[in-house]
Each structure stands twice: as C-alpha cells, then as structure tokens.
Design a protein around this motif. Structure first.
Motif, mmCIF file in Angstrom:
data_model
loop_
_atom_site.group_PDB
_atom_site.id
_atom_site.type_symbol
_atom_site.label_atom_id
_atom_site.label_comp_id
_atom_site.label_asym_id
_atom_site.label_seq_id
_atom_site.Cartn_x
_atom_site.Cartn_y
_atom_site.Cartn_z
ATOM 1 N N MET A 1 -13.502 -14.478 2.096
ATOM 2 C CA MET A 1 -12.493 -14.085 1.129
ATOM 3 C C MET A 1 -11.493 -13.162 1.835
ATOM 4 N N HIS A 2 -10.461 -13.750 2.427
ATOM 5 C CA HIS A 2 -9.475 -12.937 3.134
ATOM 6 C C HIS A 2 -8.537 -12.198 2.189
ATOM 7 N N GLU A 3 -8.602 -12.492 0.902
ATOM 8 C CA GLU A 3 -7.791 -11.775 -0.076
ATOM 9 C C GLU A 3 -8.093 -10.279 -0.065
ATOM 10 N N VAL A 4 -9.363 -9.929 0.124
ATOM 11 C CA VAL A 4 -9.764 -8.517 0.114
ATOM 12 C C VAL A 4 -9.090 -7.756 1.250
ATOM 13 N N SER A 5 -9.091 -8.322 2.448
ATOM 14 C CA SER A 5 -8.464 -7.618 3.575
ATOM 15 C C SER A 5 -6.949 -7.559 3.424
ATOM 16 N N VAL A 6 -6.363 -8.593 2.862
ATOM 17 C CA VAL A 6 -4.911 -8.587 2.636
ATOM 18 C C VAL A 6 -4.554 -7.522 1.600
ATOM 19 N N VAL A 7 -5.296 -7.459 0.507
ATOM 20 C CA VAL A 7 -5.031 -6.459 -0.530
ATOM 21 C C VAL A 7 -5.270 -5.054 0.015
ATOM 22 N N ALA A 8 -6.290 -4.880 0.842
ATOM 23 C CA ALA A 8 -6.540 -3.570 1.453
ATOM 24 C C ALA A 8 -5.341 -3.135 2.290
ATOM 25 N N ASP A 9 -4.777 -4.053 3.062
ATOM 26 C CA ASP A 9 -3.591 -3.736 3.865
ATOM 27 C C ASP A 9 -2.385 -3.419 2.983
ATOM 28 N N LEU A 10 -2.214 -4.187 1.899
ATOM 29 C CA LEU A 10 -1.102 -3.921 0.978
ATOM 30 C C LEU A 10 -1.245 -2.546 0.327
ATOM 31 N N ILE A 11 -2.438 -2.215 -0.111
ATOM 32 C CA ILE A 11 -2.671 -0.907 -0.733
ATOM 33 C C ILE A 11 -2.403 0.212 0.260
ATOM 34 N N ALA A 12 -2.840 0.040 1.497
ATOM 35 C CA ALA A 12 -2.586 1.063 2.526
ATOM 36 C C ALA A 12 -1.084 1.240 2.741
ATOM 37 N N ALA A 13 -0.335 0.137 2.781
ATOM 38 C CA ALA A 13 1.122 0.209 2.972
ATOM 39 C C ALA A 13 1.801 0.878 1.774
ATOM 40 N N ILE A 14 1.325 0.566 0.575
ATOM 41 C CA ILE A 14 1.890 1.168 -0.638
ATOM 42 C C ILE A 14 1.655 2.678 -0.626
ATOM 43 N N LYS A 15 0.429 3.085 -0.331
ATOM 44 C CA LYS A 15 0.103 4.515 -0.307
ATOM 45 C C LYS A 15 0.938 5.253 0.733
ATOM 46 N N LYS A 16 1.140 4.625 1.887
ATOM 47 C CA LYS A 16 1.955 5.254 2.933
ATOM 48 C C LYS A 16 3.397 5.433 2.459
ATOM 49 N N GLU A 17 3.942 4.425 1.796
ATOM 50 C CA GLU A 17 5.313 4.512 1.277
ATOM 51 C C GLU A 17 5.414 5.591 0.200
ATOM 52 N N LEU A 18 4.409 5.687 -0.651
ATOM 53 C CA LEU A 18 4.439 6.640 -1.754
ATOM 54 C C LEU A 18 4.347 8.091 -1.288
ATOM 55 N N GLU A 19 3.892 8.315 -0.067
ATOM 56 C CA GLU A 19 3.837 9.675 0.481
ATOM 57 C C GLU A 19 5.227 10.302 0.574
ATOM 58 N N LYS A 20 6.264 9.476 0.592
ATOM 59 C CA LYS A 20 7.644 9.951 0.711
ATOM 60 C C LYS A 20 8.186 10.500 -0.606
ATOM 61 N N TYR A 21 7.461 10.276 -1.699
ATOM 62 C CA TYR A 21 7.955 10.638 -3.021
ATOM 63 C C TYR A 21 6.960 11.562 -3.721
ATOM 64 N N ASN A 22 7.444 12.238 -4.739
ATOM 65 C CA ASN A 22 6.599 13.104 -5.552
ATOM 66 C C ASN A 22 6.121 12.276 -6.748
ATOM 67 N N VAL A 23 5.088 11.459 -6.534
ATOM 68 C CA VAL A 23 4.648 10.460 -7.502
ATOM 69 C C VAL A 23 3.688 11.053 -8.524
ATOM 70 N N LEU A 24 4.023 10.849 -9.786
ATOM 71 C CA LEU A 24 3.130 11.224 -10.873
ATOM 72 C C LEU A 24 2.171 10.068 -11.166
ATOM 73 N N ASN B 1 -9.763 5.169 -8.445
ATOM 74 C CA ASN B 1 -9.806 6.527 -7.883
ATOM 75 C C ASN B 1 -8.663 6.806 -6.910
ATOM 76 N N SER B 2 -7.533 6.186 -7.156
ATOM 77 C CA SER B 2 -6.336 6.450 -6.348
ATOM 78 C C SER B 2 -5.139 6.519 -7.287
ATOM 79 N N MET B 3 -3.978 6.858 -6.732
ATOM 80 C CA MET B 3 -2.765 6.920 -7.557
ATOM 81 C C MET B 3 -2.362 5.547 -8.096
ATOM 82 N N LEU B 4 -2.975 4.491 -7.584
ATOM 83 C CA LEU B 4 -2.666 3.133 -8.043
ATOM 84 C C LEU B 4 -3.536 2.691 -9.212
#
Length: 126
Positions: A1-24, A54-57
């Motif tokens: 199930m390569h979907e899990v690794s792809v989603v993990a990479d997407l979530i990591a990229a999203i979290k990295k981008e969100l570090e630039k903002y003051n996200v509620l 257990n994350s901002m997402l």
C-alpha cells in the motif's frame, strides 16, 4: 500500500509549509492526483485521517482532485486523452493505452502523473 508513504510525505510537506504561518487550525487540504499514479483515493483518505490525528491537521478535510491522462503525439500533432481498455463489462477499472489514438505512434504524457498539494485552507491566529 504505497498510499500510506505518499500521504506521509504529503503531511510532512504540509506541516513544513504551515510552519511559516501562525496557524490556529487547518480546515481543508486539496491535492491533485493523476490517474497514472495508481493511487487509491479511498486508501489515501483513510491514511490521511489516521496519520493526521494528534496534529494541527486533525479534523481537516482532504479533497482529492483527479488529473486525467493527457498525451501528445510528435508524429501527427494529436494532444488529448488516451484510450483505455476496460477489464470486463461495466468495469470501473481501466488500463490506459499509451499510444496515439489517431496514428498509434508513441506519445509523451503531459498530464496524469501528478501528486501534489494544490491548496491548504487555514485559519490564522490574529
């Protein structure tokens, strides 16, 4: 199930981008997934729900837009969708034929291979 690794990479990229903002909170994440990726939409949705806990997402909606396969033929100039072979009567599973539907020459795939984040709808702290 390569979907899990792809989603993990997407979530990591999203979290990295969100570090630039003051996200509620994150309301919605929209991604673009090409048909040639062979990624299962339902599997990606499930993986996102589980891995965003257990994350901002957590609680955000994942919107998955599908990118159709588009090909370009250098021989005759065709640019458009490819033909598919169905697997049985009334099958929803299709196999793309990656040759020109006009002249049967080799084609270059110009769309349908994407897997990327299109947008993130957030609520910022004021």
């Amino acid at each position: 199930m390569h979907e899990v690794s792809v989603v993990a990479d997407l979530i990591a990229a999203i979290k990295k981008e969100l570090e630039k903002y003051n996200v509620l909170s994150v309301k919605e994440v929209t991604i673009l997934v090409g048909k040639l990726t062979n990624l299962g939409i339902e599997q990606m949705e499930f993986a996102y729900e589980v891995m965003s806990k257990n994350s901002m997402l957590e609680g955000s909606k994942l919107v998955i837009e599908t990118e159709n396969i588009i090909a370009k033929c250098e021989e005759c100039g065709y640019k458009g969708p490819v033909k598919n072979i169905g697997l049985g009567e009334d099958s929803h599973l299709q196999i793309p034929i990656l040759s020109c539907p006009v002249c049967n020459s080799a084609v270059t795939v110009t769309a349908g291979k994407s897997c990327c984040i299109k947008s993130i709808d957030i609520e910022e702290v004021r």
